[in-house]
Scaffold this motif. Structure first.
Motif, PDB file in Angstrom:
ATOM      1  N   GLU A   1      25.351  14.416  38.318  1.00  0.00           N
ATOM      2  CA  GLU A   1      25.003  14.953  37.001  1.00  0.00           C
ATOM      3  C   GLU A   1      26.188  15.259  36.313  1.00  0.00           C
ATOM      4  O   GLU A   1      25.945  15.329  34.812  1.00  0.00           O
ATOM      5  CB  GLU A   1      24.267  16.346  37.214  1.00  0.00           C
ATOM      6  N   ARG A   2      27.392  15.611  36.736  1.00  0.00           N
ATOM      7  CA  ARG A   2      28.297  16.057  36.055  1.00  0.00           C
ATOM      8  C   ARG A   2      29.678  15.256  36.115  1.00  0.00           C
ATOM      9  O   ARG A   2      30.053  14.455  37.059  1.00  0.00           O
ATOM     10  CB  ARG A   2      28.959  17.544  36.357  1.00  0.00           C
ATOM     11  N   SER A   3      30.210  14.800  35.073  1.00  0.00           N
ATOM     12  CA  SER A   3      31.701  14.210  35.134  1.00  0.00           C
ATOM     13  C   SER A   3      32.899  15.002  34.682  1.00  0.00           C
ATOM     14  O   SER A   3      34.249  14.004  34.701  1.00  0.00           O
ATOM     15  CB  SER A   3      31.511  12.736  34.313  1.00  0.00           C
ATOM     16  N   SER A   4      32.664  16.088  34.104  1.00  0.00           N
ATOM     17  CA  SER A   4      33.907  16.775  33.664  1.00  0.00           C
ATOM     18  C   SER A   4      33.536  18.291  33.917  1.00  0.00           C
ATOM     19  O   SER A   4      32.378  18.730  34.011  1.00  0.00           O
ATOM     20  CB  SER A   4      34.169  16.330  32.389  1.00  0.00           C
ATOM     21  N   TRP A   5      34.613  19.241  33.683  1.00  0.00           N
ATOM     22  CA  TRP A   5      34.434  20.417  33.797  1.00  0.00           C
ATOM     23  C   TRP A   5      35.182  21.214  32.866  1.00  0.00           C
ATOM     24  O   TRP A   5      36.339  20.936  32.504  1.00  0.00           O
ATOM     25  CB  TRP A   5      34.818  20.944  35.278  1.00  0.00           C
ATOM     26  N   SER A   6      34.726  22.197  32.238  1.00  0.00           N
ATOM     27  CA  SER A   6      35.234  22.686  30.992  1.00  0.00           C
ATOM     28  C   SER A   6      36.352  23.802  31.354  1.00  0.00           C
ATOM     29  O   SER A   6      37.088  23.763  30.413  1.00  0.00           O
ATOM     30  CB  SER A   6      34.110  23.641  30.374  1.00  0.00           C
ATOM     31  N   SER A   7      36.441  24.291  32.488  1.00  0.00           N
ATOM     32  CA  SER A   7      37.768  25.393  32.803  1.00  0.00           C
ATOM     33  C   SER A   7      37.709  25.398  34.253  1.00  0.00           C
ATOM     34  O   SER A   7      36.962  25.086  35.021  1.00  0.00           O
ATOM     35  CB  SER A   7      37.095  26.612  32.394  1.00  0.00           C
ATOM     36  N   TRP A   8      38.834  25.760  34.708  1.00  0.00           N
ATOM     37  CA  TRP A   8      39.180  26.161  35.812  1.00  0.00           C
ATOM     38  C   TRP A   8      38.033  27.234  36.466  1.00  0.00           C
ATOM     39  O   TRP A   8      37.491  26.676  37.632  1.00  0.00           O
ATOM     40  CB  TRP A   8      40.546  26.676  36.327  1.00  0.00           C
ATOM     41  N   PRO A   9      37.815  28.375  35.885  1.00  0.00           N
ATOM     42  CA  PRO A   9      36.750  29.169  36.667  1.00  0.00           C
ATOM     43  C   PRO A   9      35.379  28.236  37.088  1.00  0.00           C
ATOM     44  O   PRO A   9      34.586  28.257  37.888  1.00  0.00           O
ATOM     45  CB  PRO A   9      36.527  30.188  35.760  1.00  0.00           C
TER      46      PRO A   9
ATOM     47  N   LEU B   1      34.990  24.887  37.219  1.00  0.00           N
ATOM     48  CA  LEU B   1      35.229  24.063  38.318  1.00  0.00           C
ATOM     49  C   LEU B   1      35.465  24.686  39.681  1.00  0.00           C
ATOM     50  O   LEU B   1      34.581  24.283  40.632  1.00  0.00           O
ATOM     51  CB  LEU B   1      36.601  23.412  38.072  1.00  0.00           C
ATOM     52  N   ARG B   2      35.932  25.817  39.952  1.00  0.00           N
ATOM     53  CA  ARG B   2      35.934  26.638  41.085  1.00  0.00           C
ATOM     54  C   ARG B   2      34.746  27.168  41.573  1.00  0.00           C
ATOM     55  O   ARG B   2      34.198  27.034  42.706  1.00  0.00           O
ATOM     56  CB  ARG B   2      37.012  27.640  40.795  1.00  0.00           C
ATOM     57  N   ASP B   3      34.103  27.894  40.533  1.00  0.00           N
ATOM     58  CA  ASP B   3      32.975  28.667  40.832  1.00  0.00           C
ATOM     59  C   ASP B   3      31.437  27.867  40.970  1.00  0.00           C
ATOM     60  O   ASP B   3      30.529  28.543  41.607  1.00  0.00           O
ATOM     61  CB  ASP B   3      32.870  29.787  39.984  1.00  0.00           C
ATOM     62  N   VAL B   4      31.509  26.734  40.231  1.00  0.00           N
ATOM     63  CA  VAL B   4      30.309  26.137  40.103  1.00  0.00           C
ATOM     64  C   VAL B   4      30.307  24.871  41.172  1.00  0.00           C
ATOM     65  O   VAL B   4      29.371  24.760  41.897  1.00  0.00           O
ATOM     66  CB  VAL B   4      29.931  25.573  38.702  1.00  0.00           C
ATOM     67  N   TYR B   5      31.356  24.069  41.041  1.00  0.00           N
ATOM     68  CA  TYR B   5      31.539  22.909  41.823  1.00  0.00           C
ATOM     69  C   TYR B   5      32.303  23.154  43.187  1.00  0.00           C
ATOM     70  O   TYR B   5      31.566  23.043  44.416  1.00  0.00           O
ATOM     71  CB  TYR B   5      32.153  21.762  41.170  1.00  0.00           C
ATOM     72  N   MET B   6      33.389  23.747  43.141  1.00  0.00           N
ATOM     73  CA  MET B   6      34.395  23.790  44.467  1.00  0.00           C
ATOM     74  C   MET B   6      33.668  24.854  45.349  1.00  0.00           C
ATOM     75  O   MET B   6      33.906  24.968  46.451  1.00  0.00           O
ATOM     76  CB  MET B   6      35.563  24.231  44.121  1.00  0.00           C
ATOM     77  N   GLU B   7      32.856  25.734  44.815  1.00  0.00           N
ATOM     78  CA  GLU B   7      32.194  26.752  45.731  1.00  0.00           C
ATOM     79  C   GLU B   7      31.304  26.175  46.825  1.00  0.00           C
ATOM     80  O   GLU B   7      31.307  26.463  48.131  1.00  0.00           O
ATOM     81  CB  GLU B   7      31.264  27.687  44.950  1.00  0.00           C
ATOM     82  N   GLY B   8      30.827  25.154  46.417  1.00  0.00           N
ATOM     83  CA  GLY B   8      29.727  24.367  47.589  1.00  0.00           C
ATOM     84  C   GLY B   8      30.436  23.085  48.156  1.00  0.00           C
ATOM     85  O   GLY B   8      30.114  22.763  49.123  1.00  0.00           O
ATOM     86  N   SER B   9      31.657  22.512  47.560  1.00  0.00           N
ATOM     87  CA  SER B   9      32.346  21.346  48.002  1.00  0.00           C
ATOM     88  C   SER B   9      33.620  21.776  48.529  1.00  0.00           C
ATOM     89  O   SER B   9      34.158  20.767  49.350  1.00  0.00           O
ATOM     90  CB  SER B   9      32.745  20.493  46.831  1.00  0.00           C
ATOM     91  N   ALA B  10      34.000  22.927  48.653  1.00  0.00           N
ATOM     92  CA  ALA B  10      35.357  23.204  49.238  1.00  0.00           C
ATOM     93  C   ALA B  10      35.376  24.575  49.866  1.00  0.00           C
ATOM     94  O   ALA B  10      35.455  24.736  51.257  1.00  0.00           O
ATOM     95  CB  ALA B  10      36.405  23.295  48.144  1.00  0.00           C
ATOM     96  N   ALA B  11      35.082  25.836  49.233  1.00  0.00           N
ATOM     97  CA  ALA B  11      35.123  26.890  49.666  1.00  0.00           C
ATOM     98  C   ALA B  11      34.121  27.245  50.829  1.00  0.00           C
ATOM     99  O   ALA B  11      34.426  27.873  51.849  1.00  0.00           O
ATOM    100  CB  ALA B  11      34.828  28.038  48.518  1.00  0.00           C
TER     101      ALA B  11
END
Length: 308
Positions: free
Chosen positions: A136-144, A146-156
């Motif tokens: 659904e997404r190809s870019s992220w507006s800010s580090w928060p 990217l970290r809190d929306v995407y990386m929360e589920g893909s990394a953390a």
């Protein structure tokens, strides 16, 4: 004569062995740093790492590498788009997790791993949600974001999944584990800028790209690009620093495993700096010889706490 219970356990192990081997082979082929780290672990914990990694690899490849050979016999919906296939895979996972039943040996092994580790369903929901975001997404507006929306589920959340495998001696290991998951993935994002562009994606904060005046789509190493990537690497090293105390919260074998993986993965950042921040023309790797040396260093120094 073996008791019925022993025979049943042996039969279960025989049923899972092909899938367990497949999980191991996926980890060895695509997650070499994790594979090297697992060599410090006892066999059962090693297999658990392979099971968690295989789940993540298969889901990620459904999204990014739909023609990958190891996906061909999963019997996912033919000629369907990636979203439909990902949803079918997640439903298969939930079923095999709950029932132990699936015709595919790798999925049976993954389900057995998840049951043995008693992982919370919320972890998997966050993980599959992040995989769906890639569609659904190809870019992220800010580090928060990217970290809190995407990386929360893909990394953390991957760091959280690994805790029952590593068997920490204190609940305080949760924070460092999450930081390490974020650190590993941010290293991937920095290393794989060129590959991600090929897929039409940018996992770099758009506001910071704008502030530094760089456009990754130009694939050019300029002074501004060096400054931008140096800032991302500095952030990445801060995450590794937050993760490091967690090594001391683990029993000895797990500590050496994590210390080795941390050394190997963070060394990618040094390779990128040595390549003058060029992440467009080649993938910057740590050589097998260097990984072996780092593994030996972790063997000598990566000691955790002794269980009471």
């Amino acid at each position: 004569m073996q008791s019925a219970a022993v025979q049943s356990t042996a039969g279960l192990r025989d049923d899972l062995e092909p899938g367990l081997r497949a999980c191991r082979d996926l980890t060895r082929a695509f997650g070499t740093t994790y594979y090297w780290g697992t060599l410090f672990l006892p066999p059962e914990q090693r297999r658990d790492v392979y099971g968690v990694y295989a789940l993540c690899r298969l889901a990620d490849d459904i999204v990014d590498e739909p023609e990958a050979r190891h996906l061909r016999d999963l019997d996912l919906p033919a000629d369907a788009d990636a979203g439909v296939r990902l949803n079918a895979f997640s439903e298969r996972f939930y079923t095999v997790w709950e029932t132990g039943q699936d015709p595919h040996p790798t999925l049976r092994a993954i389900g057995a791993t998840a049951r043995r580790l008693e992982l919370d369903r919320g972890c998997f929901e966050r993980f599959f949600g992040a995989m769906a975001l890639d569609l659904e997404r190809s870019s992220w507006s800010s580090w928060p974001e990217l970290r809190d929306v995407y990386m929360e589920g893909s990394a953390a959340v991957i760091g959280e999944m690994m805790l029952p495998v590593l068997r920490p001696l204190t609940a305080e290991a949760l924070g460092p584990a999450r930081s390490l998951g974020l650190a590993f993935q941010l290293t991937n994002f920095i290393r794989d800028v060129g590959e991600d562009l090929d897929r039409g994606r940018v996992y770099l904060p758009a506001d910071e790209l704008s502030r530094f005046g760089v456009d990754p789509w130009q694939r050019r190493v300029t002074p501004a690009w060096r400054d931008f990537l140096a800032a991302q690497i500095a952030r990445n090293r801060e995450l590794y620093a937050l993760a490091e105390p967690g090594v001391g919260m683990l029993p000895s074998a797990s500590a050496r495993c994590v210390a080795a993986a941390l050394r190997m993965y963070s060394a990618i950042l040094t390779r990128i700096e040595a390549a003058d921040y060029d992440v467009f023309s080649a993938r910057r790797r740590v050589s097998p010889a260097a990984k072996a040396a780092m593994a030996l260093a972790a063997l000598a120094t990566g000691r955790g706490r002794t269980a009471p």
